[in-house]
Design a protein around this motif. Structure first.
Motif, short mmCIF file in Angstrom:
data_model
loop_
_atom_site.label_atom_id
_atom_site.label_comp_id
_atom_site.label_asym_id
_atom_site.label_seq_id
_atom_site.Cartn_x
_atom_site.Cartn_y
_atom_site.Cartn_z
N ILE A 170 0.85 -1.18 0.00
CA ILE A 170 0.00 0.00 0.00
C ILE A 170 0.89 1.24 0.00
CG2 ILE A 170 -1.91 -1.16 1.20
CD1 ILE A 170 -1.09 0.42 3.75
N GLY A 171 0.31 2.39 -0.34
CA GLY A 171 1.08 3.63 -0.33
C GLY A 171 0.60 4.54 -1.44
N TYR A 172 1.04 5.77 -1.35
CA TYR A 172 0.61 6.79 -2.31
C TYR A 172 1.16 6.49 -3.69
CZ TYR A 172 -1.10 11.40 -3.57
OH TYR A 172 -1.81 12.43 -4.14
N ARG A 173 0.55 7.12 -4.71
CA ARG A 173 1.09 7.03 -6.06
C ARG A 173 2.57 7.40 -6.05
NH1 ARG A 173 -3.06 11.00 -9.27
NH2 ARG A 173 -4.81 9.56 -9.27
N GLY A 174 3.35 6.67 -6.80
CA GLY A 174 4.76 7.05 -6.90
C GLY A 174 5.64 6.45 -5.82
N ILE A 204 -12.95 5.23 -15.90
CA ILE A 204 -13.91 4.75 -14.89
C ILE A 204 -14.26 5.91 -13.95
CG2 ILE A 204 -14.32 3.13 -12.99
CD1 ILE A 204 -12.38 1.16 -14.41
N PHE A 205 -13.25 6.68 -13.52
CA PHE A 205 -13.51 7.85 -12.67
C PHE A 205 -14.44 8.82 -13.39
CE2 PHE A 205 -11.09 8.87 -8.71
CZ PHE A 205 -10.47 7.64 -8.51
N ALA A 206 -14.15 9.07 -14.68
CA ALA A 206 -14.94 10.08 -15.42
C ALA A 206 -16.38 9.61 -15.60
CB ALA A 206 -14.28 10.33 -16.78
N ALA A 222 0.24 -5.27 -5.70
CA ALA A 222 0.35 -3.81 -5.67
C ALA A 222 -1.07 -3.25 -5.71
CB ALA A 222 1.15 -3.32 -6.87
N THR A 223 -1.46 -2.53 -4.66
CA THR A 223 -2.83 -1.99 -4.61
C THR A 223 -2.85 -0.56 -5.16
OG1 THR A 223 -2.50 -1.12 -2.38
CG2 THR A 223 -3.37 -3.36 -2.56
N GLY A 224 -4.03 -0.02 -5.43
CA GLY A 224 -4.17 1.39 -5.82
C GLY A 224 -3.96 2.27 -4.58
N GLY A 225 -3.47 3.48 -4.81
CA GLY A 225 -3.10 4.36 -3.69
C GLY A 225 -4.23 4.72 -2.74
N GLY A 226 -5.49 4.60 -3.21
CA GLY A 226 -6.62 4.99 -2.36
C GLY A 226 -7.37 3.82 -1.75
N ILE A 227 -6.79 2.63 -1.82
CA ILE A 227 -7.48 1.42 -1.33
C ILE A 227 -7.82 1.54 0.16
CG2 ILE A 227 -5.36 0.13 -0.77
CD1 ILE A 227 -8.35 -1.53 -2.43
N ARG A 234 -4.05 8.45 -14.86
CA ARG A 234 -4.36 8.82 -13.49
C ARG A 234 -5.20 10.09 -13.41
NH1 ARG A 234 1.78 7.56 -11.67
NH2 ARG A 234 1.34 5.65 -10.54
N PRO A 235 -6.38 9.98 -12.83
CA PRO A 235 -7.19 11.19 -12.66
C PRO A 235 -6.60 12.08 -11.59
CG PRO A 235 -8.22 9.31 -11.58
CD PRO A 235 -7.00 8.78 -12.28
N ASN A 236 -6.74 13.42 -11.74
CA ASN A 236 -6.44 14.30 -10.61
C ASN A 236 -7.49 14.03 -9.55
OD1 ASN A 236 -4.25 15.59 -11.69
ND2 ASN A 236 -5.43 17.32 -12.48
N LEU A 237 -7.06 14.01 -8.31
CA LEU A 237 -8.03 13.69 -7.25
C LEU A 237 -8.54 14.96 -6.60
CD1 LEU A 237 -6.03 10.67 -5.89
CD2 LEU A 237 -8.12 10.58 -7.23
N THR A 238 -7.71 16.00 -6.56
CA THR A 238 -8.20 17.32 -6.12
C THR A 238 -7.72 18.31 -7.17
OG1 THR A 238 -6.28 17.64 -4.68
CG2 THR A 238 -8.23 16.68 -3.67
#
Ligand code: S3P
Length: 177
Positions: free
Chosen positions: A11-15, A51-53, A80-85, A125-129
């Motif tokens: 787990i962990g943030y993108r990058g 999918i986000f859009a 490897a999980t997605g950063g927001g799991i 990768r979508p912008n999250l904010t």
């Protein structure tokens, strides 16, 4: 036949290098590896960004959770999980209960540099904010307690080669046995 080992989740943030480390750690253990985002994209025939859009973040998180239920049953896999799991409490509980959870860390500045250098960022990768370093700082402040709550082990990826990170994780895993 000996029973397989429960999965290792990164787990962990993108990058933070989850996909790279998953491949190297799996090779080191003679296990398989899997990237949850890539599995989602091939299952749904769309990029994460699409999918986000089309379905919003909640729609994406539902799909991510459904896949996680399946991944938790795998043995001898590094995932490897997605950063927001870790955003949903149910996902954090499931991860912790199903395997060993390793949190990969780096500073916001390092993560932002790595994200910018990744050519697939804009497309996948979508912008999250609002995007940029400010997004990384803001989301890390919010997410760090959640990663921490979920993780059994933490490994910094600052100023270490991917192979160096794998050595540290392997030593910690062995120390836990
Ligand atoms: C996300 C991170 C992405 C992907 C999605 C959401 C997040 O995974 O799951 O874009 O919320 O941090 P990576 O960490 O593999 O980029």
């Amino acid at each position: 036949m000996a029973e397989g080992g429960s999965p290792i989740f990164l787990i962990g943030y993108r990058g933070t290098g989850k996909t790279t480390i998953a491949q190297l750690l799996a090779a080191r253990r003679g296990w398989q590896w899997l990237d949850a985002d890539a599995s989602l994209e091939s299952r749904h025939g769309r990029s994460i960004r699409q999918i986000f859009a089309e379905e919003g973040e909640a729609g994406f998180r539902d799909k991510e959770g459904a896949l996680l239920l399946e991944l938790c049953r795998l043995t001898d896999h590094v995932i490897a999980t997605g950063g927001g799991i870790i955003l949903r409490p149910a996902h954090r509980e499931l991860l912790r209960a199903s395997g060993t959870v390793v949190w990969l860390t780096a500073s916001a500045a390092t993560l932002w540099q790595r994200i910018q250098a990744d050519v697939t960022t804009a497309e996948r990768r979508p912008n999250l904010t609002g995007g940029g370093l400010a997004e990384v700082e803001q989301l890390l402040r919010f997410r760090e307690p959640l990663y921490k709550e979920c993780a059994h082990l933490t490994a910094s990826t600052e100023e270490r080669t991917p192979q160096g990170v794998v050595e540290i994780i392997e030593a910690e895993l062995n120390a836990r046995r």
